[in-house]
Each structure stands twice: as structure tokens, then as C-alpha cells.
Design a protein around this motif. Sequence first.
Motif, PDB file in Angstrom:
ATOM      1  N   ALA A 183      -8.190   9.694  -6.941  1.00 21.45           N
ATOM      2  CA  ALA A 183      -7.769  10.146  -8.266  1.00 21.45           C
ATOM      3  C   ALA A 183      -7.236   8.992  -9.100  1.00 21.45           C
ATOM      4  O   ALA A 183      -7.093   9.125 -10.322  1.00 21.45           O
ATOM      5  N   ILE A 184      -6.929   7.864  -8.458  1.00 20.31           N
ATOM      6  CA  ILE A 184      -6.422   6.709  -9.189  1.00 20.31           C
ATOM      7  C   ILE A 184      -7.261   5.471  -8.857  1.00 20.31           C
ATOM      8  O   ILE A 184      -7.972   5.434  -7.854  1.00 20.31           O
ATOM      9  N   GLU A 185      -7.163   4.472  -9.711  1.00 11.76           N
ATOM     10  CA  GLU A 185      -7.765   3.175  -9.427  1.00 11.76           C
ATOM     11  C   GLU A 185      -6.744   2.277  -8.733  1.00 11.76           C
ATOM     12  O   GLU A 185      -5.549   2.324  -9.037  1.00 11.76           O
TER      13      GLU A 185
ATOM     14  N   PRO B 246      -1.109  12.869  -9.722  1.00 12.39           N
ATOM     15  CA  PRO B 246      -1.802  13.783  -8.802  1.00 12.39           C
ATOM     16  C   PRO B 246      -0.895  14.444  -7.766  1.00 12.39           C
ATOM     17  O   PRO B 246      -0.986  15.646  -7.525  1.00 12.39           O
ATOM     18  N   GLY B 247      -0.010  13.675  -7.105  1.00  8.30           N
ATOM     19  CA  GLY B 247       0.860  14.246  -6.084  1.00  8.30           C
ATOM     20  C   GLY B 247       0.071  14.871  -4.944  1.00  8.30           C
ATOM     21  O   GLY B 247      -1.094  14.555  -4.705  1.00  8.30           O
ATOM     22  N   GLY B 248       0.733  15.770  -4.214  1.00 12.39           N
ATOM     23  CA  GLY B 248       0.058  16.540  -3.180  1.00 12.39           C
ATOM     24  C   GLY B 248       0.150  15.985  -1.778  1.00 12.39           C
ATOM     25  O   GLY B 248      -0.509  16.515  -0.871  1.00 12.39           O
ATOM     26  N   TRP B 249       0.977  14.946  -1.548  1.00 14.80           N
ATOM     27  CA  TRP B 249       1.033  14.311  -0.228  1.00 14.80           C
ATOM     28  C   TRP B 249       2.471  14.072   0.216  1.00 14.80           C
ATOM     29  O   TRP B 249       3.375  13.940  -0.606  1.00 14.80           O
TER      30      TRP B 249
ATOM     31  N   ILE C 165       0.845  -1.205   0.000  1.00 16.79           N
ATOM     32  CA  ILE C 165       0.000   0.000   0.000  1.00 16.79           C
ATOM     33  C   ILE C 165       0.878   1.252   0.000  1.00 16.79           C
ATOM     34  O   ILE C 165       0.582   2.250  -0.674  1.00 16.79           O
ATOM     35  N   PHE C 166       2.005   1.193   0.713  1.00 11.76           N
ATOM     36  CA  PHE C 166       2.933   2.321   0.716  1.00 11.76           C
ATOM     37  C   PHE C 166       3.481   2.581  -0.681  1.00 11.76           C
ATOM     38  O   PHE C 166       3.481   3.710  -1.183  1.00 11.76           O
TER      39      PHE C 166
ATOM     40  N   THR D 153       2.802   5.998  -2.783  1.00 12.82           N
ATOM     41  CA  THR D 153       3.918   6.944  -2.897  1.00 12.82           C
ATOM     42  C   THR D 153       4.303   7.183  -4.354  1.00 12.82           C
ATOM     43  O   THR D 153       4.680   8.306  -4.719  1.00 12.82           O
ATOM     44  N   ASP D 154       4.206   6.171  -5.184  1.00  6.60           N
ATOM     45  CA  ASP D 154       4.577   6.335  -6.595  1.00  6.60           C
ATOM     46  C   ASP D 154       3.769   7.439  -7.275  1.00  6.60           C
ATOM     47  O   ASP D 154       4.255   8.091  -8.207  1.00  6.60           O
ATOM     48  N   VAL D 155       2.552   7.650  -6.803  1.00  4.06           N
ATOM     49  CA  VAL D 155       1.643   8.579  -7.475  1.00  4.06           C
ATOM     50  C   VAL D 155       1.407   9.865  -6.687  1.00  4.06           C
ATOM     51  O   VAL D 155       1.204  10.930  -7.270  1.00  4.06           O
ATOM     52  N   PHE D 156       1.457   9.776  -5.352  1.00  5.97           N
ATOM     53  CA  PHE D 156       1.032  10.913  -4.539  1.00  5.97           C
ATOM     54  C   PHE D 156       2.141  11.589  -3.741  1.00  5.97           C
ATOM     55  O   PHE D 156       1.978  12.749  -3.341  1.00  5.97           O
TER      56      PHE D 156
END
Length: 201
Positions: free
Chosen positions: A190-192, A74-77, A56-57, A61-64
Motif C-alpha cells: 500500500a506504500i512505496e 493503511p494500518g491493520g498490523w 525496516i521496523f 510501524t509508522d504506517v501499519f
Amino acid sequence: MNSADSTSSSPSRPGGRATLKDWLAIPEEERAELIDGEIVYQSMPGPRHGRSQGRIFSRLTDVFDRNAGEGGVPGGWWISMEVDMHIGTLGCRPDVVGWRRDRHPELPEPNQDGLVTEIPDWICEVLSSSTAYLDQGRKRSAYHAAGVEHYWWLDPHYKTLTVLARERCDYAMALLASQAEIIRAEPFDAIEINTADLFRR
């Protein structure tokens, strides 16, 4: 002692409640948490727990875990694992934790006691037979009271993901997904996510 099936607890001192100072005095390798004035000792997580936590990490992390919109995702985290934290009535170490960058422009850092105190916007706990009653009970109540907006339970035994969203009096279930479902789970909708990827052997 079975690492997947055992916890123990102890009061702080005769007739008293444990304090943050009591908890901080315990060596980190003893894996203790402070829950409502009680020191709770947890056994080391097993491989199934660690694999689900890592998956899950990695997926998020790859996307957010970057600036919003950076790299076409998307990022932002800010997302991290097993951060020592002081959250409301808890001295704890959530399995995976995240803060929104628009609310926390800088990555939260530990204070002089080695604890992060900025309230996360999202927490994910990986359930085990020894800790589920705490994650779903007293820690759920403490996270809600502290203002954690999104709370996930990832259960590698039953292969389910439960997504909770904070409402005024408690968390409400936003989603319960079983293995091999394609889902969008707030706050990362924002992602599946294919839940099979979180539990595959």
C-alpha cells in the motif's frame, strides 16, 4: 570472536535431538535458536545489522502498526522485533515480525513458557554472513511449513531486499530490489519504500 561472522551449534544430548525444554533452559543472552532439533548459537549482531533492522521496523510501524485506516494510513498490523517464538520446528527470535489485526484482534502474547505461538503473517530476517545460510535454508523451510505467508530477507552487505510469497510447495520470489529502488513490496504494498532509506549510512 567476530560478532558478524560466527555461529556455532551443538546437539542437545548425546545421540539425541534438542527439545524446546533444552532451548528454554539456555540463558537469553547466549542468543540460541532451536532449529530442527539442533541448538544453534548466534553471535551478537553488529551495528550494520541493527541499523537495517531498526530502519525496516520504523518504516513499517509508522504506517501499519495501528488499526486499519487510523490516522489516514493503511494500518491493520501488529509489528514487533525479536519476539521469542515457537514456530513449527523452530524456537526462534525473528528480527522483525508482524500479524494482521483482522486475523489477530489482540496483540499476540507469550504463553507460560514465555513464547509466542501465533503464526506470523510476515517475517523479516536481516542477513549476516554467519546466519544467511540458516535464514535462507532451514528456517525458510520451517517458516513455510508453519504457514508464514510472507518472508523478507534484508541484506545490509549487498544492500538488497528479497520478498518471498508463500506458495504450496515453497516460497516464490515476488521481488528482488537493490539499493535506491522505489518499490511496493507485499504485504505492505500500500506504500512505496525507497530501499536506499533502509541502508543509508
